[in-house]
Design a protein around this motif. Structure first.
Motif, PDB file in Angstrom:
ATOM      1  N   SER A  81       0.832  -1.211   0.000  1.00 53.13           N
ATOM      2  CA  SER A  81       0.000   0.000   0.000  1.00 53.13           C
ATOM      3  C   SER A  81       0.866   1.260   0.000  1.00 53.13           C
ATOM      4  N   ALA A  82       1.912   1.267   0.826  1.00 52.88           N
ATOM      5  CA  ALA A  82       2.809   2.426   0.903  1.00 52.88           C
ATOM      6  C   ALA A  82       3.559   2.624  -0.407  1.00 52.88           C
ATOM      7  N   GLY A  83       3.974   1.533  -1.039  1.00 53.08           N
ATOM      8  CA  GLY A  83       4.677   1.619  -2.315  1.00 53.08           C
ATOM      9  C   GLY A  83       3.811   2.237  -3.397  1.00 53.08           C
ATOM     10  N   LEU A  84       2.546   1.859  -3.429  1.00 53.11           N
ATOM     11  CA  LEU A  84       1.613   2.441  -4.402  1.00 53.11           C
ATOM     12  C   LEU A  84       1.448   3.944  -4.183  1.00 53.11           C
ATOM     13  N   PHE A  85       1.426   4.365  -2.920  1.00 48.04           N
ATOM     14  CA  PHE A  85       1.263   5.786  -2.606  1.00 48.04           C
ATOM     15  C   PHE A  85       2.485   6.588  -3.068  1.00 48.04           C
ATOM     16  N   VAL A  86       3.684   6.081  -2.805  1.00 50.10           N
ATOM     17  CA  VAL A  86       4.910   6.774  -3.230  1.00 50.10           C
ATOM     18  C   VAL A  86       4.970   6.849  -4.760  1.00 50.10           C
ATOM     19  N   ALA A  87       4.584   5.761  -5.423  1.00 51.81           N
ATOM     20  CA  ALA A  87       4.565   5.753  -6.894  1.00 51.81           C
ATOM     21  C   ALA A  87       3.606   6.820  -7.431  1.00 51.81           C
ATOM     22  N   ALA A  88       2.480   7.016  -6.734  1.00 52.13           N
ATOM     23  CA  ALA A  88       1.520   8.048  -7.145  1.00 52.13           C
ATOM     24  C   ALA A  88       2.132   9.446  -7.065  1.00 52.13           C
ATOM     25  N   ILE A  89       2.948   9.686  -6.043  1.00 53.25           N
ATOM     26  CA  ILE A  89       3.642  10.981  -5.936  1.00 53.25           C
ATOM     27  C   ILE A  89       4.568  11.165  -7.142  1.00 53.25           C
ATOM     28  N   GLY A  90       5.238  10.086  -7.538  1.00 57.00           N
ATOM     29  CA  GLY A  90       6.146  10.157  -8.682  1.00 57.00           C
ATOM     30  C   GLY A  90       5.430  10.497  -9.974  1.00 57.00           C
ATOM     31  N   PHE A 108      13.897  13.319 -11.926  1.00 58.17           N
ATOM     32  CA  PHE A 108      13.561  13.276 -10.503  1.00 58.17           C
ATOM     33  C   PHE A 108      12.209  12.589 -10.292  1.00 58.17           C
ATOM     34  N   ALA A 109      11.237  12.933 -11.141  1.00 58.25           N
ATOM     35  CA  ALA A 109       9.922  12.292 -11.051  1.00 58.25           C
ATOM     36  C   ALA A 109      10.045  10.780 -11.233  1.00 58.25           C
ATOM     37  N   LEU A 110      10.881  10.364 -12.184  1.00 61.36           N
ATOM     38  CA  LEU A 110      11.105   8.935 -12.408  1.00 61.36           C
ATOM     39  C   LEU A 110      11.738   8.273 -11.197  1.00 61.36           C
ATOM     40  N   PHE A 111      12.650   8.983 -10.530  1.00 59.76           N
ATOM     41  CA  PHE A 111      13.300   8.424  -9.339  1.00 59.76           C
ATOM     42  C   PHE A 111      12.282   8.183  -8.229  1.00 59.76           C
ATOM     43  N   VAL A 112      11.394   9.138  -8.009  1.00 60.29           N
ATOM     44  CA  VAL A 112      10.362   8.987  -6.972  1.00 60.29           C
ATOM     45  C   VAL A 112       9.424   7.836  -7.329  1.00 60.29           C
ATOM     46  N   LEU A 113       9.001   7.801  -8.603  1.00 59.35           N
ATOM     47  CA  LEU A 113       8.125   6.728  -9.068  1.00 59.35           C
ATOM     48  C   LEU A 113       8.791   5.369  -8.852  1.00 59.35           C
ATOM     49  N   ALA A 114      10.063   5.266  -9.230  1.00 62.79           N
ATOM     50  CA  ALA A 114      10.786   3.998  -9.083  1.00 62.79           C
ATOM     51  C   ALA A 114      11.003   3.631  -7.618  1.00 62.79           C
ATOM     52  N   SER A 115      11.106   4.628  -6.739  1.00 62.62           N
ATOM     53  CA  SER A 115      11.246   4.347  -5.305  1.00 62.62           C
ATOM     54  C   SER A 115      10.001   3.632  -4.784  1.00 62.62           C
ATOM     55  N   GLY A 116       8.834   4.083  -5.238  1.00 62.37           N
ATOM     56  CA  GLY A 116       7.591   3.415  -4.863  1.00 62.37           C
ATOM     57  C   GLY A 116       7.523   1.996  -5.405  1.00 62.37           C
ATOM     58  N   ILE A 117       7.951   1.828  -6.662  1.00 57.34           N
ATOM     59  CA  ILE A 117       7.923   0.498  -7.266  1.00 57.34           C
ATOM     60  C   ILE A 117       8.943  -0.422  -6.588  1.00 57.34           C
ATOM     61  N   THR A 118      10.063   0.151  -6.119  1.00 61.32           N
ATOM     62  CA  THR A 118      11.046  -0.645  -5.383  1.00 61.32           C
ATOM     63  C   THR A 118      10.424  -1.251  -4.131  1.00 61.32           C
ATOM     64  N   LEU A 119       9.674  -0.435  -3.397  1.00 62.03           N
ATOM     65  CA  LEU A 119       8.995  -0.934  -2.199  1.00 62.03           C
ATOM     66  C   LEU A 119       7.979  -2.006  -2.579  1.00 62.03           C
ATOM     67  N   LEU A 120       7.279  -1.816  -3.683  1.00 58.31           N
ATOM     68  CA  LEU A 120       6.343  -2.833  -4.167  1.00 58.31           C
ATOM     69  C   LEU A 120       7.081  -4.136  -4.455  1.00 58.31           C
ATOM     70  N   GLN A 121       8.231  -4.034  -5.148  1.00 54.81           N
ATOM     71  CA  GLN A 121       8.983  -5.235  -5.512  1.00 54.81           C
ATOM     72  C   GLN A 121       9.485  -5.981  -4.274  1.00 54.81           C
ATOM     73  N   TYR A 197      -0.116  10.561 -17.331  1.00 56.39           N
ATOM     74  CA  TYR A 197       0.427  10.417 -15.975  1.00 56.39           C
ATOM     75  C   TYR A 197      -0.522  10.969 -14.906  1.00 56.39           C
ATOM     76  N   ALA A 198      -1.402  11.889 -15.275  1.00 63.06           N
ATOM     77  CA  ALA A 198      -2.431  12.346 -14.338  1.00 63.06           C
ATOM     78  C   ALA A 198      -3.416  11.208 -14.046  1.00 63.06           C
ATOM     79  N   VAL A 199      -3.796  10.486 -15.097  1.00 66.48           N
ATOM     80  CA  VAL A 199      -4.697   9.340 -14.925  1.00 66.48           C
ATOM     81  C   VAL A 199      -4.036   8.265 -14.071  1.00 66.48           C
ATOM     82  N   LEU A 200      -2.748   8.008 -14.329  1.00 70.47           N
ATOM     83  CA  LEU A 200      -2.025   7.000 -13.548  1.00 70.47           C
ATOM     84  C   LEU A 200      -1.947   7.369 -12.068  1.00 70.47           C
ATOM     85  N   THR A 201      -1.820   8.668 -11.784  1.00 75.35           N
ATOM     86  CA  THR A 201      -1.777   9.127 -10.391  1.00 75.35           C
ATOM     87  C   THR A 201      -3.056   8.748  -9.653  1.00 75.35           C
TER      88      THR A 201
END
Length: 422
Positions: A81-90, A108-121, A197-201
Motif C-alpha cells: 500500500s505504501a509503495g503504491l502511494f509513493v509511486a503516485a507521488i512520482g 527526478f519524477a522517475l526516481f520517486v516513481l521507481a522508489s515506490g515500485i522498489t517498495l512494491l517489488q 500520468y495524471a490518470v495514472l496518479t
C-alpha cells in the motif's frame, strides 16, 4: 475439493496482489516510450536518453535497503500500500516536469516513481512466494509476473497512442525550424505526457487506499517465531544460490531493459525496418507480449519440469536470438530480437525464487539484495548507449547477449543443485 478458510484467504491475496504486478509492469514499460520521446524533445544522444533507465533503475539500488526495513516494520501488505502511494507521488511530479519542460525534473519524477515500485517489488515478490509451498513458489511467482507482463504488453501501445501520436522530428528536422517553431514543438511534445500520468496518479492512489483497507494476510506476524530480527546480510551471503542469483538478476534486468529501451530506435533504422518511431512503437508490445505468453506457459510447465533447468534453456535460446539480431539485417534482425521477449518470460520470477530458496529467516534480507540487483536496468542500458554512440546501435546488442550467457550458466548450475547432483 473445497479450500480451507486459510487457503481461501491466501488465494484471494494472490489474486489481488497479482493485479498490482500489472500496474508496475505498465509503469516500468512506459519508459520505453519516454526514451525516444524525450530524446526528440531535448535533442539527446543515446547515452543521455539512457539516463531515463539509469535514474529509474538506480532507485532500486538506492532504495531497496530502506524498503527492506519498511517491510520488516509494517509487513508485506501494508508495504505494498505504501509503495503504491509513493509511486503516485512520482507520477504526479510528471505534471510540473512537463510544464517546466525540464529533463532533470523528469528524471527526478522517475526516481520517486521507481522508489515506490522498489517498495512494491521488495514486498510483493516474497509475499507471493510465501503464499504457499516452497515447491510451487516458482510457478506461483511466474503466474503473478504474467500479469506484470500484461502491463508491459499494453503500456507501449497506450503510451505510443498518447505520447508518440504526433510527428517525432529528428535533430536535423528540428534544426530546420525557426526558433519560435522549435519552442512550440518542444512545448507540445513535453506536455503530451501530462494526461496519461495524471490518470495514472489517480489509479495508483485508489489502489493504495484499497490495498490498505482490504483484509489480507500481512505475513509479518506469521514470521515472528523465527529469529528474523538477528538476520544480517552476512548471513544472506552464505547462500551461494542467492549470491549467484543477485548477479543473474542484475544481468537479466539489464539485458531485458536494454533491449526494450533501444528497440524502437533499432526497428526504425533504415537497414532494419525503415519505419517511423511511432510505427516502430507498435512492434514493442510483441516483445513484451512474448513474455506474457511465456509466463503463463511457464507457470504450467514448472508444475512438472525443473524450473532452474528451464531457465538455463531459455537463456541459451535468448543468447542465440540476440546473436542473430546482431548479425542479420531487415525483418530477420527485427523478428529475432522481438522473439527474445518470449524467452525472457520465466527469467525474473525463476531467478528470484531460486535466489531466496532455503533462506528461511534471512528471506527479507535476500529479497532486498535481489531487488537491489534490479539496478542492472540502470547500468546495462547506459553502457549499451555508450557502445551505440561509438560502434553503432546494432553492435551494442552484443552486451545483452553476454548477459544471457551467465544466466544460462546459473540456471543449469541451480538445476543440478536442486536435483541433488552437486
Amino acid at each position: 475439493m473445497s479450500q480451507s478458510p486459510e487457503e481461501s484467504k491466501r488465494t484471494r491475496a494472490l489474486v489481488i496482489v497479482s493485479t498490482i504486478f500489472f500496474m508496475w509492469g505498465f509503469l516500468t514499460c512506459l519508459n520505453d516510450i519516454l526514451i525516444p520521446h524525450l530524446k526528440s524533445v531535448f535533442s539527446l544522444t543515446y547515452t543521455e536518453s539512457a539516463l531515463i533507465q539509469f535514474t529509474f533503475f538506480g532507485a532500486y539500488f538506492i532504495m531497496s535497503l530502506p524498503a527492506g526495513s519498511v517491510v520488516s516494520k509494517i509487513g508485506y501488505k501494508n508495504s505494498i500500500s505504501a509503495g503504491l502511494f509513493v509511486a503516485a507521488i512520482g507520477t504526479l511530479l510528471f505534471l510540473p516536469a512537463a510544464r517546466a519542460e525540464s529533463y532533470p525534473l523528469f528524471l527526478f519524477a522517475l526516481f520517486v516513481l521507481a522508489s515506490g515500485i522498489t517498495l512494491l517489488q521488495v514486498a510483493a515478490n516474497p509475499y507471493v512466494v510465501l503464499l504457499g509451498s516452497e515447491e510451487t513458489s516458482s510457478s506461483r511467482l511466474n503466474l503473478a509476473q504474467a500479469l506484470n507482463s500484461l502491463g508491459t504488453t499494453v503500456a507501449p501501445k497506450i503510451g505510443g497512442l498518447f505520447i508518440l501520436s504526433g510527428v517525432v522530428m529528428s535533430a536535423d528536422q528540428l534544426a530546420a525550424l525557426s526558433m519560435s517553431e522549435q519552442v512550440a514543438y518542444k512545448t507540445q511534445q513535453a506536455q503530451s505526457v501530462q494526461g496519461p500520468y495524471a490518470v495514472l496518479t489517480v489509479i495508483l492512489l485508489l489502489l493504495s487506499i484499497g490495498m490498505y483497507l482490504l483484509r489480507l494476510p500481512n505475513l509479518k506476524e506469521e514470521k515472528q517465531g523465527e529469529v528474523k530480527g538477528t538476520a544480517t546480510f552476512k548471513d544472506a551471503f552464505k547462500h551461494s544460490n542467492l549470491v549467484l542469483g543477485v548477479i543473474a538478476l542484475f544481468l537479466y534486468v539489464g539485458a531485458e531493459v536494454a533491449i526494450g529501451s533501444f528497440l524502437i530506435n533499432f526497428m526504425s533504422q533504415s537497414d532494419i525496418l525503415n519505419v517511423s518511431e511511432s510505427v516502430a512503437a507498435g512492434y514493442v508490445p510483441l516483445y513484451w507480449g512474448g513474455a506474457l505468453v511465456g509466463r503463463f506457459a511457464g507457470s504450467l510447465l514448472m508444475r512438472k519440469l525443473n524450473a532452474a533447468k528451464m531457465l538455463g534453456v531459455a537463456a541459451a535460446v535468448a543468447t542465440v536470438l540476440v546473436a542473430c539480431a546482431v548479425m542479420a539485417t531487415g525483418p530477420a534482425a527485427a523478428w529475432t530480437l522481438l522473439a527474445v521477449g518470449l524467452f525472457n518470460s520465466i527469467m525474473f520470477p525463476t531467478i528470484f525464487s531460486l535466489g531466496i530458496r532455503g533462506l528461511g529467516f534471512v528471506t527479507e534480507k535476500g529479497s532486498s539484495l535481489l531487488i537491489m540487483a534490479i539496478v542492472g536496468g540502470a547500468v546495462i542500458p547506459l553502457i549499451q548507449g555508450v557502445i551505440a554512440d561509438r560502434m553503432g546501435l546494432q553492435h551494442a546488442f552484443l552486451l545483452p547477449m553476454i548477459c544471457y550467457v551467465f544466466i544460462s550458466f546459473y540456471g543449469f548450475k541451480e538445476g543440478r543443485r536442486v536435483s541433488g547432483v552437486d
